[in-house]
Design an enzyme around this catalytic site. Structure first.
Site, PDB file in Angstrom:
ATOM      1  N   ASP A  77       0.856  -1.193   0.000  1.00  0.00           N
ATOM      2  CA  ASP A  77       0.000   0.000   0.000  1.00  0.00           C
ATOM      3  C   ASP A  77       0.889   1.239   0.000  1.00  0.00           C
ATOM      4  O   ASP A  77       2.014   1.200  -0.545  1.00  0.00           O
ATOM      5  CB  ASP A  77      -0.987  -0.064   1.185  1.00  0.00           C
ATOM      6  CG  ASP A  77      -2.275   0.711   0.914  1.00  0.00           C
ATOM      7  OD1 ASP A  77      -2.255   1.953   1.056  1.00  0.00           O
ATOM      8  OD2 ASP A  77      -3.304   0.097   0.555  1.00  0.00           O
ATOM      9  N   ASP A  78       0.418   2.324   0.593  1.00  0.00           N
ATOM     10  CA  ASP A  78       1.147   3.594   0.528  1.00  0.00           C
ATOM     11  C   ASP A  78       2.511   3.487   1.238  1.00  0.00           C
ATOM     12  O   ASP A  78       2.741   2.558   1.999  1.00  0.00           O
ATOM     13  CB  ASP A  78       0.289   4.691   1.180  1.00  0.00           C
ATOM     14  CG  ASP A  78       0.648   6.096   0.692  1.00  0.00           C
ATOM     15  OD1 ASP A  78       1.664   6.260  -0.016  1.00  0.00           O
ATOM     16  OD2 ASP A  78      -0.101   7.034   1.023  1.00  0.00           O
ATOM     17  N   LYS A 154      -3.528  -0.797  -6.932  1.00  0.00           N
ATOM     18  CA  LYS A 154      -4.562  -0.044  -6.212  1.00  0.00           C
ATOM     19  C   LYS A 154      -4.279   1.429  -6.473  1.00  0.00           C
ATOM     20  O   LYS A 154      -3.208   1.920  -6.113  1.00  0.00           O
ATOM     21  CB  LYS A 154      -4.499  -0.361  -4.716  1.00  0.00           C
ATOM     22  CG  LYS A 154      -5.392   0.530  -3.842  1.00  0.00           C
ATOM     23  CD  LYS A 154      -5.297   0.130  -2.367  1.00  0.00           C
ATOM     24  CE  LYS A 154      -6.050   1.106  -1.469  1.00  0.00           C
ATOM     25  NZ  LYS A 154      -5.938   0.718  -0.035  1.00  0.00           N
ATOM     26  N   ASP A 156      -5.244   5.030  -5.539  1.00  0.00           N
ATOM     27  CA  ASP A 156      -5.934   5.845  -4.547  1.00  0.00           C
ATOM     28  C   ASP A 156      -6.308   7.196  -5.161  1.00  0.00           C
ATOM     29  O   ASP A 156      -5.922   7.488  -6.304  1.00  0.00           O
ATOM     30  CB  ASP A 156      -5.011   6.011  -3.325  1.00  0.00           C
ATOM     31  CG  ASP A 156      -5.799   6.115  -2.029  1.00  0.00           C
ATOM     32  OD1 ASP A 156      -7.010   6.404  -2.089  1.00  0.00           O
ATOM     33  OD2 ASP A 156      -5.197   5.921  -0.951  1.00  0.00           O
ATOM     34  N   SER A 188     -10.015   3.418  -6.055  1.00  0.00           N
ATOM     35  CA  SER A 188     -10.585   4.053  -4.855  1.00  0.00           C
ATOM     36  C   SER A 188     -11.560   5.169  -5.224  1.00  0.00           C
ATOM     37  O   SER A 188     -12.140   5.800  -4.340  1.00  0.00           O
ATOM     38  CB  SER A 188      -9.460   4.612  -3.976  1.00  0.00           C
ATOM     39  OG  SER A 188      -8.575   3.587  -3.612  1.00  0.00           O
ATOM     40  N   ARG A 213     -13.169   0.511  -4.105  1.00  0.00           N
ATOM     41  CA  ARG A 213     -13.486   0.853  -2.727  1.00  0.00           C
ATOM     42  C   ARG A 213     -14.640   1.849  -2.743  1.00  0.00           C
ATOM     43  O   ARG A 213     -14.504   2.946  -3.258  1.00  0.00           O
ATOM     44  CB  ARG A 213     -12.253   1.460  -2.061  1.00  0.00           C
ATOM     45  CG  ARG A 213     -11.198   0.409  -1.656  1.00  0.00           C
ATOM     46  CD  ARG A 213     -11.619  -0.334  -0.405  1.00  0.00           C
ATOM     47  NE  ARG A 213     -12.113   0.639   0.565  1.00  0.00           N
ATOM     48  CZ  ARG A 213     -11.328   1.470   1.250  1.00  0.00           C
ATOM     49  NH1 ARG A 213     -10.027   1.400   1.133  1.00  0.00           N
ATOM     50  NH2 ARG A 213     -11.846   2.362   2.071  1.00  0.00           N
ATOM     51  N   ASP A 217     -12.289   3.856   4.790  1.00  0.00           N
ATOM     52  CA  ASP A 217     -11.254   2.895   5.188  1.00  0.00           C
ATOM     53  C   ASP A 217     -11.694   2.145   6.445  1.00  0.00           C
ATOM     54  O   ASP A 217     -12.239   2.753   7.376  1.00  0.00           O
ATOM     55  CB  ASP A 217      -9.960   3.631   5.563  1.00  0.00           C
ATOM     56  CG  ASP A 217      -9.191   4.112   4.348  1.00  0.00           C
ATOM     57  OD1 ASP A 217      -9.656   3.922   3.215  1.00  0.00           O
ATOM     58  OD2 ASP A 217      -8.111   4.690   4.564  1.00  0.00           O
TER      59      ASP A 217
END
Ligand SMILES: *[C@@H]1O[C@H](CO)[C@@H](O)[C@H](O)[C@H]1NC(C)=O
Ligand SMILES: *[C@@H]1O[C@H](CO)[C@@H](O)[C@H](O)[C@H]1NC(C)=O
Length: 419
Positions: A77-78, A154, A156, A188, A213, A217
């Site tokens: 992830d980030d 993913k 975002d 997202s 998403r 979160d």
């Protein structure tokens, strides 16, 4: 109702993103909820966002029985990036935390029969303040990920506007396709636009993304799980029809194995995510996970239900005054998954109902298998009352299938070979 649901699923899938990926909800591991943006490898080398963390998780997935069950994605992830792009404008990982680079990590993951997911953000910066993917970088970043051997992205949406997202998310989808490498695409986008029409066009999303998403979160708490379940259920008329093979709603990660859920609540998250046809992306420390959490996550019948090939998302079909809720997911071979969920906070509740009250056809005899205990209840007619005892904030989950049809010209006994 089942027929309508399948027809809808076929209609939606015929329009959907045609990269052939994620015909069933993706399964694997995603760093964010458990490990966040912990970049302090000096004081916390074991838990910081580094290649070691992802290699450790790949080892666990390959060794502890996860991979064989379908948990194959190892997703970054980030906070993996260096604070600046390199001189060619290419994204690069933090050199101290990922000294061998992402290509080597992808090779490591692939050598174990797993897939690697990565993270980027459509906007000026990622949510954690790392380099974003602005319009002039979309094609370049897609190519970088493909060259590294990444299998999933993913994307975002921090630091971009509604207009930029409307242009950028479809453009990244095209850019990923143009690389020639099959890369699953998690968007997202809807979560940044409130998750509902008219701001969100789910027909368009299904054409562009493999999963998305929709909502907030997840955090490490039961409150967070409840708020997500409530939002997805309250809006199921919008959300349920748009899910199907290749395109899934994503209520976010499984937090089973962490700190916020009791045992019963862990059973509930797993059952509710499964009935929602949700991705099963665990975010927990697989090196130290308890036996009981592992058993929940590795329940074979649960996974078979989650991965049902029809890919029809379930719905909440009843909310009782007693604070018992019933969820139903239609499955292949005329089977169904039923989840009896208690929002009570007092003691185990004896819920009495019948399949007829849950709208099951009366011309069949059913058998049910309790997904957690394995217990089998047979010879169940739709009009028979039965009792399920549901613990506070817990569930009882059934895999239910007809074994015999009544009142038909040729009544027949269905073989249970698939059960
Ligand atoms: C790109 O899209 C085309 C048509 O939609 C599809 O047939 C092809 O498999 C896709 N390729 C990749 C790598 O996603
Ligand atoms: C949603 O997107 C689809 C596919 O791009 C398009 O045909 C449709 O007109 C859009 N719907 C709305 C309400 O904008």
């Amino acid at each position: 109702m089942k027929l309508i649901a399948s027809v809808l699923a076929i209609l939606v899938s015929s329009l959907a993103l045609e990269n052939g990926l994620m015909r069933t909800p993706p399964m694997g591991w995603l760093a964010w909820e458990r490990f966040r943006c912990n970049i302090d490898c000096k004081n916390d080398p074991h838990n910081c966002i580094s290649e070691k963390l992802f290699m450790d998780m790949a080892d666990r997935l390959a060794t502890d029985g996860w991979r064989e069950l379908g948990y194959v994605y190892v997703n970054i992830d980030d906070c993996w990036m260096a604070k600046q792009r390199d001189s060619a404008g290419q994204l690069i990982p933090d050199p101290e935390r990922f000294p061998r680079g992402i290509k080597a990590l992808a090779d490591y993951v692939h050598a174990r029969g797993l897939k690697l997911g990565i993270y980027a953000d459509l906007g000026t910066h990622t949510c954690g303040g790392y380099p974003g993917t602005t319009f002039n970088r979309i094609e370049q970043d897609a190519l970088t990920f493909a060259q590294w051997g990444v299998d999933m992205l993913k994307l975002d949406g921090c630091y971009s506007s509604a207009c930029e997202q409307a242009e950028g998310y479809p453009r990244m989808s095209k850019a990923l396709n143009a690389t020639g490498r099959p890369i699953a695409y998690s968007c997202s986008w809807p979560a940044y636009r409130g998750g509902l029409p008219p701001q969100v066009n789910y027909t368009l999303l299904a054409n562009v993304c493999n999963l998305w998403r929709n909502y907030d979160d997840i955090q490490d708490s039961w409150d967070s799980v409840l708020s997500i379940v409530e939002w997805f259920s309250a809006n199921q008329d919008v959300l349920q029809p748009v899910a199907g093979p290749g395109h899934w709603n994503d209520p976010d990660m499984l937090i089973i194995g962490n700190f916020g859920l009791s045992y019963e609540q862990s059973l509930s998250q797993m059952a509710l995510w499964t009935v929602m046809a949700a991705p099963l992306l665990m975010s927990t420390d697989l090196r130290t996970i308890s036996e009981s959490s592992q058993q929940i996550l590795q329940n074979k019948l649960m996974i078979k239900i989650n991965q049902d090939p029809l890919g029809i998302q379930g719905r909440r079909i009843l909310q009782e005054k007693s604070r018992i809720e019933v969820f139903l997911r239609p499955l292949s071979h005329s089977a169904s998954a039923l989840v009896f969920f208690s929002r009570r906070t007092d003691m185990p509740y004896r819920y009495i109902t019948s399949l007829a009250q849950l709208n099951f056809t009366q011309n069949a005899v059913y058998e049910a298998q309790d997904v957690y205990t394995g217990q089998i209840i047979s010879g169940l007619k739709a009009t028979n009352n039965f009792t399920v005892i549901i613990n506070p904030s817990g569930v009882v989950m059934w895999y239910l299938y007809p074994t015999m049809y009544l009142h038909q010209p040729f009544s027949f006994v269905k073989q249970l070979s698939e059960a």
